[in-house]
Design a protein around this motif. Structure first.
Motif, PDB file in Angstrom:
ATOM      1  N   SER A  86       0.673  -1.182   0.132  1.00 39.94           N
ATOM      2  CA  SER A  86      -0.199   0.001   0.154  1.00 39.94           C
ATOM      3  C   SER A  86       0.869   1.255   0.121  1.00 39.94           C
ATOM      4  O   SER A  86       0.328   2.186  -0.632  1.00 39.94           O
ATOM      5  CB  SER A  86      -1.023   0.025   1.072  1.00 39.94           C
ATOM      6  N   TYR A 154      -4.057  -1.540  -5.994  1.00 38.44           N
ATOM      7  CA  TYR A 154      -4.057  -0.313  -5.189  1.00 38.44           C
ATOM      8  C   TYR A 154      -3.975   0.959  -5.744  1.00 38.44           C
ATOM      9  O   TYR A 154      -4.719   2.090  -5.523  1.00 38.44           O
ATOM     10  CB  TYR A 154      -2.875  -0.459  -4.196  1.00 38.44           C
ATOM     11  N   LEU A 188      -8.402   2.950   2.695  1.00 36.98           N
ATOM     12  CA  LEU A 188      -8.223   1.746   1.690  1.00 36.98           C
ATOM     13  C   LEU A 188      -8.763   0.525   2.335  1.00 36.98           C
ATOM     14  O   LEU A 188      -8.459  -0.567   1.851  1.00 36.98           O
ATOM     15  CB  LEU A 188      -6.649   1.389   1.808  1.00 36.98           C
TER      16      LEU A 188
END
Length: 272
Positions: A86, A154, A188
């Protein structure tokens, strides 16, 4: 008005269900049979439920030691994959206007098209030379090899997050690290869940990487210990299938509970 039945679609669904449930029925049926019953018929229902097959399979494979190895490798891999991938994806997503980061993005995505057998032999030699033929090295490889797909997912999701949120956090005094951990990372959650679940399924069920990397039999994962039933001339299929079901059951439960995250997250990540 009565709705007309779409028979072609109905037939396809029925056939698809048959292809899914027939192997599952055979696996469960074999796991509950004796060798004599298997010799008579594979498809017939078991005459009795021989649950001792599961106990014998646990003993034959040293199941709980392998379960612990798989659990540790999978959990550590998932945690570090989410944290590292991430971060890398955030740096790339917010700097796609720069040639270096755009090239880095395509470099990661290009790894999706490299077949594993091409790098398998060099990988074995390199990990052995670096002393990485252990669970720690295996975890590192899972994180690295999963980065290609994870960063692709991502980046697409992060680019859909408005920049105004980050600008407001910076005005309030947040550093770049603070913006990521306090603003971006909480947003996220759907993608983190998707990446975590996909990584969990991969690391738990993977056979090839542990086979070529792990050097010590005591570090064997669940897929590896299934080898115990592959004899030269005969196989205890009832114990083998009992062991397969024991190894698969945790991930089946995880997938059933989390399949909406997998499908939804992949779609969101691939939109932009």
């Amino acid at each position: 008005m009565k709705q007309k039945t779409n028979w072609p679609v109905t037939i396809l669904i029925a056939l698809g269900s048959l292809f899914i449930f027939l192997p599952l029925y055979i696996a469960v049926s074999i796991a509950l049979k004796t060798p004599a019953e298997l010799a008579d018929s594979v498809f017939a229902l078991p005459l009795g439920f021989h649950f001792e097959n599961f106990a014998n399979a646990i003993e034959a494979t040293n199941f709980f030691a392998a379960f612990k190895n798989s659990a540790i490798i999978t959990i550590v891999t998932v945690v570090f994959t989410i944290l590292t991938n991430s971060l890398v994806a955030y740096a790339i997503a917010r700097n796609m206007h720069r040639k270096f980061f755009k090239g880095l993005y395509y470099y990661f995505v290009s790894a999706l098209f490299i077949p594993f057998p091409i790098i398998m032999l060099p990988l074995v030699k390199q990990t052995s030379a670096l002393g990485m033929d252990n669970p720690g090295g295996l975890i590192f490889l899972y994180i690295v090899y999963g980065a290609a797909l994870n960063i692709f997912i991502y980046v697409g999701y992060i680019r859909s997050i408005p920049m105004e949120l980050e600008e407001a956090a910076i005005v309030d005094g947040c550093s770049t690290w603070g913006v990521f951990w306090k603003v971006i990372f909480p947003l996220l959650s759907p993608i983190n869940a998707t990446v975590g679940i996909l990584t969990c399924l991969w690391a738990w069920n993977d056979f090839m990487l542990p086979l070529i990397i792990l050097n010590d039999p005591a570090d064997a994962t669940l897929p590896l210990v299934q080898y115990v039933f592959q004899g030269q001339f005969s196989t205890d299929f009832n114990l083998a299938f009992a062991s397969y079901l024991l190894a698969l059951s945790p991930m089946v439960i995880v997938y059933i509970m989390a399949q909406k995250w997998i499908i939804g997250g992949v779609v969101r990540g691939a939109i932009k």
